[in-house]
Design a protein around this motif. Structure first.
Motif, PDB file in Angstrom:
ATOM      1  N   ASP A   1       0.867  -1.126   0.126  1.00 51.24           N
ATOM      2  CA  ASP A   1       0.133   0.082  -0.095  1.00 51.24           C
ATOM      3  C   ASP A   1       0.907   0.991   0.045  1.00 51.24           C
ATOM      4  O   ASP A   1       2.058   1.067   0.139  1.00 51.24           O
ATOM      5  CB  ASP A   1      -1.111  -0.006   1.165  1.00 51.24           C
ATOM      6  N   GLY A   2       0.274   2.430  -0.014  1.00 49.77           N
ATOM      7  CA  GLY A   2       1.101   3.577  -0.261  1.00 49.77           C
ATOM      8  C   GLY A   2       2.050   4.045   0.770  1.00 49.77           C
ATOM      9  O   GLY A   2       3.292   4.009   0.619  1.00 49.77           O
ATOM     10  N   PRO A   3       1.580   3.862   2.274  1.00 47.21           N
ATOM     11  CA  PRO A   3       2.637   4.170   3.360  1.00 47.21           C
ATOM     12  C   PRO A   3       3.567   3.051   3.464  1.00 47.21           C
ATOM     13  O   PRO A   3       4.782   3.285   3.452  1.00 47.21           O
ATOM     14  CB  PRO A   3       1.605   4.090   4.631  1.00 47.21           C
ATOM     15  N   THR A   4       3.307   1.846   3.114  1.00 45.54           N
ATOM     16  CA  THR A   4       4.467   0.844   3.151  1.00 45.54           C
ATOM     17  C   THR A   4       5.523   1.051   2.142  1.00 45.54           C
ATOM     18  O   THR A   4       6.648   1.135   2.264  1.00 45.54           O
ATOM     19  CB  THR A   4       3.820  -0.392   3.125  1.00 45.54           C
ATOM     20  N   LEU A   5       4.867   1.365   0.869  1.00 47.08           N
ATOM     21  CA  LEU A   5       5.943   1.418  -0.252  1.00 47.08           C
ATOM     22  C   LEU A   5       7.002   2.749  -0.155  1.00 47.08           C
ATOM     23  O   LEU A   5       8.097   2.703  -0.240  1.00 47.08           O
ATOM     24  CB  LEU A   5       5.234   1.710  -1.705  1.00 47.08           C
TER      25      LEU A   5
END
Length: 451
Positions: free
Chosen positions: A236-240
Motif C-alpha cells: 500500500d502507499g505508506p508501506t511503499l
C-alpha cells in the motif's frame, strides 16, 4: 560485507542527489499561467519540444509541433535527422543535444496544479517521508486504475498523473475526470498526449515528455514511478513510501549491469539496434523506411555498454537525481533520441544501457522493482506479458510479496479479482507482522536501556 558496502553507497548517493538537485532550474519551464479556461474540460496544451542545431534537418518552417504535410515527409525527416546524429563524433556532439517530445494536454487543470505543491524543499533529502509521483499509462479497465490509485494513495505525499494517449475514448476520460474530482486523498492529474504503437518505442517518448514536464513544473518531489493500467502494487502507499525512504535517494534496477555485451554484432537481439520502428503521428501507421541504421549512440558515447533487462515502463522507480540526469545530460538525451526510434522493446534497453555508465552506479540499487511474466499465466503469446491468475499464487505471487517486490503485472480487475484481493490480504498480514516485530524490538531495547 554486503552491509558495509551498502553503508558506503548510501552517503555517496545522498551527495550525488544533492548536487543534482541544486540544479533545479530547467531550460524550459512549464506553468499554468497561460492556460485557457477553468473548467475541467477546457484542455490546456503544453507544446512539444522540437530542438535543432546547425546542420540538422528541420521540420517544415521549424515550428515545434507542426504537422507534416504527408507521412512520407515525416518519415524522411526522422530518418535524415537520425542519420545526422550518426554522423556526429564525441567532439562534435552538440550541447544541449537536441530532443523531440510529444505535446501534453492538461485535462484536469486544478488537480494537476496541485502537483506543484507535492513535497517540500526543506524536506527533499532529510524527511522520513518521500514525495512520490506515480505516472500511470491508462487506456482501458478503469476499475483497475481506480483500484491502483486508491491502494497507492498516501495523503499529500503521493500524487498521480493518469496519462492517456490521443486515441483513448472521451467516455474513458470522463471516468478519469470523475475519479480526480471525487477522490481527494491524493491529487490525480489527468493528462493526454502522444500515442502508443506496437513495434515502435513511442512509449519511451511519452515517459520522457512527462518526466521533462513534471521535473520543471513540480520542483520538490523525490521519486517518479512509472506504471501501466494493468500493474498492481504489492504494497500500500505508506508501506511503499517506507521502502523508498529506507533505500535512500537511488533508482531501482533488477540487477546491476555486468557489461555482458559491448559488441553489437555479438548481442543476441542486435536487429533491434540496427532497424527502425517508425510511425506517422497523424495516421499512426507503421512505416518501413527501406533502410537500416547504425548503433551511433555507442560511437557517440564510447563508454556505454549494451543494457538488456525487464522493461522499466512498468514499475520503474527513478529518484529525482536520475530524472535530472535523463533530461539534462547530453549523453542521456542522445540515448533518448536513439531508443525512441527502436522497432520493439526499447523499454528493455533505454535506461538499462545508460545504467552501464560507471559513474551512475552510486545512484542505483540492484533491487527488482516489478515482477512480470511472458509464459506463465493467462493470454500467453510469447510477445506480451501474461495475466497472472490464482493458479500461480504459491509459485510466483506469494514469493514476490515475501521478497518485497513493489509491483507485479498484469491483471484484469474482474478476471483476476481473486488474486488482487488475496494480494491485499496477504501483504497486509506480512507487512503488519513485520512492523509489529520492529515495534516490539524497539520497546524491548528501550526497556533494557532504562533498566
Amino acid at each position: 560485507m554486503m552491509n558495509i558496502k551498502k553503508t558506503i553507497r548510501k552517503p555517496l548517493a545522498w551527495v550525488l542527489a544533492l548536487l543534482s538537485l541544486i540544479y533545479i532550474a530547467q531550460r524550459s519551464t512549464y506553468t499554468f499561467d497561460s492556460f485557457n479556461g477553468s473548467e475541467q474540460r477546457s484542455i490546456s496544451v503544453l507544446d512539444s519540444v522540437s530542438e535543432t542545431v546547425e546542420g540538422m534537418p528541420t521540420k517544415p518552417e521549424n515550428l515545434p509541433g507542426k504537422s507534416f504535410p504527408t507521412c512520407d515527409v515525416e518519415i524522411d525527416f526522422i530518418v535524415a535527422r537520425d542519420e545526422f546524429f550518426a554522423s556526429l563524433t564525441p567532439k562534435t556532439m552538440p550541447h544541449p543535444f537536441p530532443i523531440d517530445t510529444f505535446p501534453i494536454e492538461i485535462i484536469t487543470k486544478h488537480q494537476c496544479q496541485a502537483l506543484s505543491n507535492l513535497g517540500d524543499q526543506k524536506n527533499m533529502l532529510n524527511s522520513d517521508v518521500a514525495s512520490v509521483l506515480f505516472h500511470i499509462e491508462a487506456y482501458k479497465d478503469f476499475d483497475m486504475v481506480k483500484r491502483t490509485v486508491k491502494r497507492l494513495s498516501f495523503e499529500d505525499h503521493h500524487g498521480f498523473v493518469v496519462h492517456v494517449a490521443t486515441d483513448v475514448s472521451e467516455e474513458y476520460i470522463d471516468l478519469l475526470i470523475a475519479l480526480s474530482e471525487e477522490y481527494t486523498e491524493s491529487p490525480i492529474c489527468v493528462a493526454r498526449g502522444g500515442y502508443i504503437k506496437w513495434l515502435t518505442s513511442t512509449d519511451i517518448r511519452i515517459l520522457f515528455s512527462s518526466m521533462q514536464w513534471l521535473k520543471s513544473f513540480s520542483p520538490f518531489w523525490d521519486f517518479f514511478v512509472s506504471l501501466s493500467g494493468a500493474d498492481y502494487s504489492i504494497m500500500d502507499g505508506p508501506t511503499l513510501n517506507k521502502e523508498l525512504v529506507a533505500e535512500g535517494p537511488v533508482s531501482w534496477i533488477p540487477r546491476m549491469n555486468k557489461d555482458e555485451w559491448r559488441d553489437i554484432d555479438k548481442f543476441p537481439h542486435s536487429e533491434r539496434f540496427l532497424n527502425y520502428g517508425l510511425s506517422c503521428q497523424e495516421t499512426q501507421e507503421i512505416v518501413d523506411p527501406g533502410k537500416g541504421r547504425t548503433f551511433w549512440l555507442q560511437k557517440l558515447v564510447p563508454e556505454l555498454g549494451i543494457g538488456y533487462q525487464d522493461p522499466l515502463s512498468s514499475g520503474g522507480i527513478w529518484h529525482r537525481s536520475m530524472v535530472d540526469f535523463l533530461i539534462n545530460d547530453d549523453r542521456a538525451r542522445a540515448a533518448y533520441m536513439y531508443f525512441s526510434l527502436f522497432p520493439c522493446a526499447g523499454v528493455e534497453h533505454y535506461w538499462q544501457t545508460l545504467y552501464t555508465l560507471p559513474e551512475l552506479e552510486p545512484m542505483l540499487i540492484a533491487r527488482e522493482p516489478a515482477r512480470m511474466f511472458w509464459v506463465l499465466g493467462r493470454g500467453a503469446d510469447g510477445v506480451h506479458n501474461t495475466f497472472i491468475t490464482m493458479d500461480f499464487w504459491d509459485k510466483e505471487v506469494k514469493p514476490a510479496i515475501d521478497k518485497r517486490i513493489p509491483f507485479i503485472r498484469k491483471f484484469d480487475s474482474e478476471k483476476e479479482k481473486d488474486v488482487l484481493d488475496r494480494i491485499d490480504e496477504y501483504s497486509a498480514e506480512v507487512f503488519y507482522k513485520e512492523e509489529a516485530k520492529q515495534i516490539k524490538s524497539k520497546r524491548k531495547h528501550k526497556a533494557v536501556a532504562v533498566a
